[in-house]
Design a protein around this motif. Structure first.
Motif, PDB file in Angstrom:
ATOM      1  N   THR A 345       6.492  -3.170  -2.416  1.00  0.00           N
ATOM      2  CA  THR A 345       6.653  -2.482  -1.130  1.00  0.00           C
ATOM      3  C   THR A 345       7.005  -1.018  -1.346  1.00  0.00           C
ATOM      4  N   GLN A 346       7.949  -0.775  -2.228  1.00  0.00           N
ATOM      5  CA  GLN A 346       8.416   0.590  -2.463  1.00  0.00           C
ATOM      6  C   GLN A 346       7.321   1.453  -3.093  1.00  0.00           C
ATOM      7  N   MET A 347       6.584   0.905  -4.057  1.00  0.00           N
ATOM      8  CA  MET A 347       5.534   1.688  -4.706  1.00  0.00           C
ATOM      9  C   MET A 347       4.445   2.095  -3.723  1.00  0.00           C
ATOM     10  N   TRP A 348       4.036   1.143  -2.860  1.00  0.00           N
ATOM     11  CA  TRP A 348       3.040   1.480  -1.841  1.00  0.00           C
ATOM     12  C   TRP A 348       3.550   2.604  -0.931  1.00  0.00           C
ATOM     13  N   ASN A 349       4.802   2.504  -0.521  1.00  0.00           N
ATOM     14  CA  ASN A 349       5.333   3.501   0.416  1.00  0.00           C
ATOM     15  C   ASN A 349       5.571   4.858  -0.237  1.00  0.00           C
ATOM     16  N   VAL A 350       5.900   4.870  -1.519  1.00  0.00           N
ATOM     17  CA  VAL A 350       6.001   6.158  -2.232  1.00  0.00           C
ATOM     18  C   VAL A 350       4.636   6.839  -2.257  1.00  0.00           C
ATOM     19  N   LEU A 351       3.613   6.058  -2.535  1.00  0.00           N
ATOM     20  CA  LEU A 351       2.253   6.616  -2.522  1.00  0.00           C
ATOM     21  C   LEU A 351       1.906   7.166  -1.138  1.00  0.00           C
ATOM     22  N   ARG A 352       2.243   6.407  -0.108  1.00  0.00           N
ATOM     23  CA  ARG A 352       1.888   6.821   1.263  1.00  0.00           C
ATOM     24  C   ARG A 352       2.661   8.050   1.717  1.00  0.00           C
ATOM     25  N   LEU A 353       3.964   8.069   1.461  1.00  0.00           N
ATOM     26  CA  LEU A 353       4.744   9.228   1.915  1.00  0.00           C
ATOM     27  C   LEU A 353       4.339  10.487   1.152  1.00  0.00           C
ATOM     28  N   THR A 354       3.937  10.329  -0.115  1.00  0.00           N
ATOM     29  CA  THR A 354       3.473  11.485  -0.883  1.00  0.00           C
ATOM     30  C   THR A 354       2.180  12.023  -0.297  1.00  0.00           C
ATOM     31  N   ARG A 355       1.294  11.131   0.118  1.00  0.00           N
ATOM     32  CA  ARG A 355       0.046  11.584   0.768  1.00  0.00           C
ATOM     33  C   ARG A 355       0.345  12.277   2.097  1.00  0.00           C
ATOM     34  N   ILE A 356       1.339  11.775   2.823  1.00  0.00           N
ATOM     35  CA  ILE A 356       1.724  12.433   4.079  1.00  0.00           C
ATOM     36  C   ILE A 356       2.186  13.859   3.804  1.00  0.00           C
ATOM     37  N   ILE A 392       2.824   2.475   6.696  1.00  0.00           N
ATOM     38  CA  ILE A 392       4.274   2.431   6.458  1.00  0.00           C
ATOM     39  C   ILE A 392       4.967   1.591   7.518  1.00  0.00           C
ATOM     40  N   CYS A 393       4.623   1.827   8.776  1.00  0.00           N
ATOM     41  CA  CYS A 393       5.237   1.056   9.871  1.00  0.00           C
ATOM     42  C   CYS A 393       4.986  -0.440   9.710  1.00  0.00           C
ATOM     43  N   VAL A 426      19.726  -6.701   2.120  1.00  0.00           N
ATOM     44  CA  VAL A 426      20.142  -5.324   2.415  1.00  0.00           C
ATOM     45  C   VAL A 426      19.424  -4.357   1.484  1.00  0.00           C
ATOM     46  N   LEU A 427      19.238  -4.746   0.232  1.00  0.00           N
ATOM     47  CA  LEU A 427      18.494  -3.910  -0.710  1.00  0.00           C
ATOM     48  C   LEU A 427      17.056  -3.718  -0.254  1.00  0.00           C
ATOM     49  N   ASP A 428      16.446  -4.789   0.265  1.00  0.00           N
ATOM     50  CA  ASP A 428      15.082  -4.700   0.794  1.00  0.00           C
ATOM     51  C   ASP A 428      14.991  -3.655   1.899  1.00  0.00           C
ATOM     52  N   VAL A 429      15.990  -3.656   2.767  1.00  0.00           N
ATOM     53  CA  VAL A 429      16.003  -2.707   3.892  1.00  0.00           C
ATOM     54  C   VAL A 429      16.276  -1.290   3.393  1.00  0.00           C
ATOM     55  N   TYR A 430      17.148  -1.172   2.425  1.00  0.00           N
ATOM     56  CA  TYR A 430      17.574   0.134   1.922  1.00  0.00           C
ATOM     57  C   TYR A 430      16.401   0.987   1.447  1.00  0.00           C
ATOM     58  N   ILE A 431      15.415   0.360   0.798  1.00  0.00           N
ATOM     59  CA  ILE A 431      14.306   1.127   0.236  1.00  0.00           C
ATOM     60  C   ILE A 431      13.404   1.743   1.308  1.00  0.00           C
ATOM     61  N   LEU A 432      13.573   1.355   2.562  1.00  0.00           N
ATOM     62  CA  LEU A 432      12.726   1.874   3.642  1.00  0.00           C
ATOM     63  C   LEU A 432      13.225   3.201   4.212  1.00  0.00           C
ATOM     64  N   THR A 435      11.443   6.601   3.342  1.00  0.00           N
ATOM     65  CA  THR A 435      10.059   6.549   3.841  1.00  0.00           C
ATOM     66  C   THR A 435      10.020   6.767   5.350  1.00  0.00           C
ATOM     67  N   LEU A 436      10.935   6.130   6.071  1.00  0.00           N
ATOM     68  CA  LEU A 436      10.986   6.302   7.525  1.00  0.00           C
ATOM     69  C   LEU A 436      11.373   7.731   7.893  1.00  0.00           C
ATOM     70  N   TYR A 437      12.225   8.351   7.074  1.00  0.00           N
ATOM     71  CA  TYR A 437      12.566   9.759   7.341  1.00  0.00           C
ATOM     72  C   TYR A 437      11.320  10.640   7.266  1.00  0.00           C
ATOM     73  N   VAL A 438      10.486  10.418   6.249  1.00  0.00           N
ATOM     74  CA  VAL A 438       9.272  11.230   6.097  1.00  0.00           C
ATOM     75  C   VAL A 438       8.348  11.051   7.302  1.00  0.00           C
ATOM     76  N   VAL A 439       8.249   9.812   7.794  1.00  0.00           N
ATOM     77  CA  VAL A 439       7.424   9.559   8.988  1.00  0.00           C
ATOM     78  C   VAL A 439       7.940  10.366  10.176  1.00  0.00           C
ATOM     79  N   ALA A 440       9.256  10.300  10.433  1.00  0.00           N
ATOM     80  CA  ALA A 440       9.832  11.016  11.572  1.00  0.00           C
ATOM     81  C   ALA A 440       9.814  12.531  11.355  1.00  0.00           C
ATOM     82  N   TRP A 441       9.902  12.972  10.116  1.00  0.00           N
ATOM     83  CA  TRP A 441       9.886  14.403   9.778  1.00  0.00           C
ATOM     84  C   TRP A 441       8.517  15.032  10.022  1.00  0.00           C
ATOM     85  N   CYS A 442       7.483  14.239   9.871  1.00  0.00           N
ATOM     86  CA  CYS A 442       6.102  14.727   9.908  1.00  0.00           C
ATOM     87  C   CYS A 442       5.748  15.311  11.281  1.00  0.00           C
TER      88      CYS A 442
END
Length: 521
Positions: A345-356, A392-393, A426-432, A435-442
């Motif tokens: 999950t984290q690797m996919w989202n790192v790739l996506r936020l970097t593309r954003i 990401i969503c 909680v760790l699962d949630v933490y990694i998001l 990524t969610l900040y980058v979405v809202a920042w965009c």
């Protein structure tokens, strides 16, 4: 991995029956008497190494359970509170972080209950464990004790650095990593613009002194790759180009890893992203150059995503008709994805936020570009941004929606909105969070996706009690009135390790620990 001693010389039959083998040649007397073939004798120079990860985890959990029992049997143990805090923190750190969250730190397993552990390593582990515990239950007592241990560890490692031989020892390098981890755990969100990377730079200097080629395959190599990632993040947040030794680390590590694996390719492209960000901050590149380089890297990332399966496979779920659909997914996007594990999950989202981030740079640079194709490039970048945001969503509900997609993560017997969460959940949630900040920042984030993302961050802060989410929301609120904060600078808030506030009851720790807890920092 744990050294289990040298093997017995005895033949196989004597070992199985626990008999005293006289080791006569060519056959031992016991086998001759029974009239069976003797298997011969083993080479005693061989070492026995066994994987103790599961044993360490169960041992640490048993200690925590014993500590719970002690609070009922002997409440007078409170007078030994600092010692109890140390034991609890150490066991929690090894159980939840070393053995679950990050394999980078599995080199510490060799020091678990080892009498030969260097003093600066012991003190470093104690400091990190206490800081870790402090952030789970906001215990000022644990935090203060952890700081004292940190100062002692720093003093000891400085002594080790005075001797050329001990300065090149593996344990000195590992000690520097522990000091850096402590700094990250105790760092306050207010330190966003004053983040220190002294220990990362110190560890990198030790690698240069020792030589990259001396690091061996296994936990030692994973620790080195963890440092490489740390250096990359530090460079991104400070606007500096990647140190050449990081590329030397990758060249050396390529001998021991699968270089076709998506994670390896992604980490390599992050070096290119870092160097591009450094060049961009210098202000020496033209708009056309920024667009060209950003497009090149984005296309490489798209190729990694395209070829990621089957290593990074996930399952897409379509939903419709749910009474609370708008809280599960953004409006108009009735899907969510289920990933095999947290790492993928984290690797996919790192790739996506970097593309954003790259596509945001493309859109912004196209405004001042004289390239006749700039409008088309900008439109393509905007479409990519929307696609990445939707992806990401779709990764969020499986972690955060306790009433639907994440219901299976709750402890057995949980009902209704009042429930607890396990540490892995909680760790699962933490990694998001980042990524969610980058979405809202965009700037090019659709309004519905922005509103949904902010709600998710509020849910993570309030329902899961993770204070980094609250800090990220605070940054977003300030950005509405001031300039936007660079995402990699904001990452300094998120970068600290598992700093969410949890109560002793949520963690199922002894009730007496609540007496040491203070209001969250």
């Amino acid at each position: 991995m744990v050294f289990r001693g040298r093997p017995s010389k005895a033949c196989e039959r004597c070992r199985e029956r626990r008999l005293l083998c006289d080791q006569q040649r060519p056959n031992c007397s016991s086998c001759i008497r029974m009239g069976v073939a003797c298997t011969g004798y083993r080479d005693t120079t061989t070492l026995r190494i066994s994987d103790q990860t599961d044993f360490v985890r169960s041992k640490a959990m048993a200690r925590i359970n014993i500590a719970q029992t002690r609070q009922y049997i002997a409440p007078t143990k409170i007078r030994h509170l600092p010692q109890d805090l140390q034991i609890l923190g150490r066991d929690m750190f090894f159980t939840y972080y070393v053995s679950d969250f990050s394999r980078t730190w599995d080199f510490l397993l060799q020091y678990l209950d080892s009498p030969g552990t260097p003093e600066h390593i012991t003190l470093g582990i104690e400091a990190v464990s206490l800081a870790f515990l402090s952030n789970q239950v906001s215990s000022q007592t644990a935090k203060d004790l952890g700081r004292r241990k940190y100062c002692e560890a720093l003093r000891k490692i400085n002594i080790a650095l005075q001797d050329p031989k001990t300065a090149m020892a593996t344990s000195t390098f590992e000690g520097a990593l522990l000091l850096d981890l402590f700094e990250k755990i105790v760092k306050s969100p207010s330190d966003i613009n004053t983040s220190r990377h002294a220990h990362v730079e110190g560890a990198l200097a030790l690698v240069k002194l020792r030589g990259v080629e001396t690091f061996k395959e296994g936990s030692e190599m994973r620790a080195l790759m963890g440092l490489s990632l740390n250096v990359t993040v530090c460079s991104l947040s400070t606007g500096r180009a990647i140190d050449d030794v990081v590329r030397q680390i990758r060249e050396h590590a390529a001998q021991f890893v699968d270089t076709d694996y998506p994670k390896w390719k992604l980490s390599g492209l992050m070096l290119e992203v870092t160097d591009l960000a450094a060049e961009t901050r210098k202000g020496t590149m033209s708009s056309e150059e920024r667009v060209r380089k950003s497009v090149e890297i984005d296309q490489k990332l798209a190729a990694v995503a395209l070829n990621a399966s089957p290593a990074w496979t996930y399952e897409r779920k379509f939903i419709s008709g749910h009474h609370n659909l708008q809280n599960i997914v953004p409006d108009g996007f009735p899907i969510y994805d289920v990933y095999p594990n947290r790492m993928i999950t984290q690797m996919w989202n790192v790739l996506r936020l970097t593309r954003i981030l790259l596509c945001e740079e493309i859109v912004e640079s196209c405004v001042t570009s004289s390239d006749p194709d700039s409008d088309q490039q900008s439109d393509r970048a905007k479409l990519t941004i929307v696609d990445m945001i939707q992806e990401i969503c779709a990764s969020v509900p499986q972690m955060t929606n306790c009433e639907f997609a994440a219901k299976h993560k709750l402890p057995s017997g949980s009902t209704g909105s009042q429930h607890t969460h396990t540490m892995p959940h909680v760790l699962d949630v933490y990694i998001l969070i980042f990524t969610l900040y980058v979405v809202a920042w965009c700037r090019n984030c659709p309004a519905t996706a922005y509103e949904w993302t902010v709600k998710q961050l509020h849910n993570i802060a309030d329902h899961f009690g993770i204070k980094e989410a609250a800090a990220i929301l605070d940054i977003l609120r300030k950005q509405e009135l001031e300039d936007r904060v660079d995402p990699w600078v904001a990452f300094n808030v998120y970068e600290s390790v598992m700093m969410w506030k949890r109560t002793p009851e949520q963690l199922q720790l002894p009730k007496w620990l609540a007496s040491t807890s203070e209001t969250a920092l």
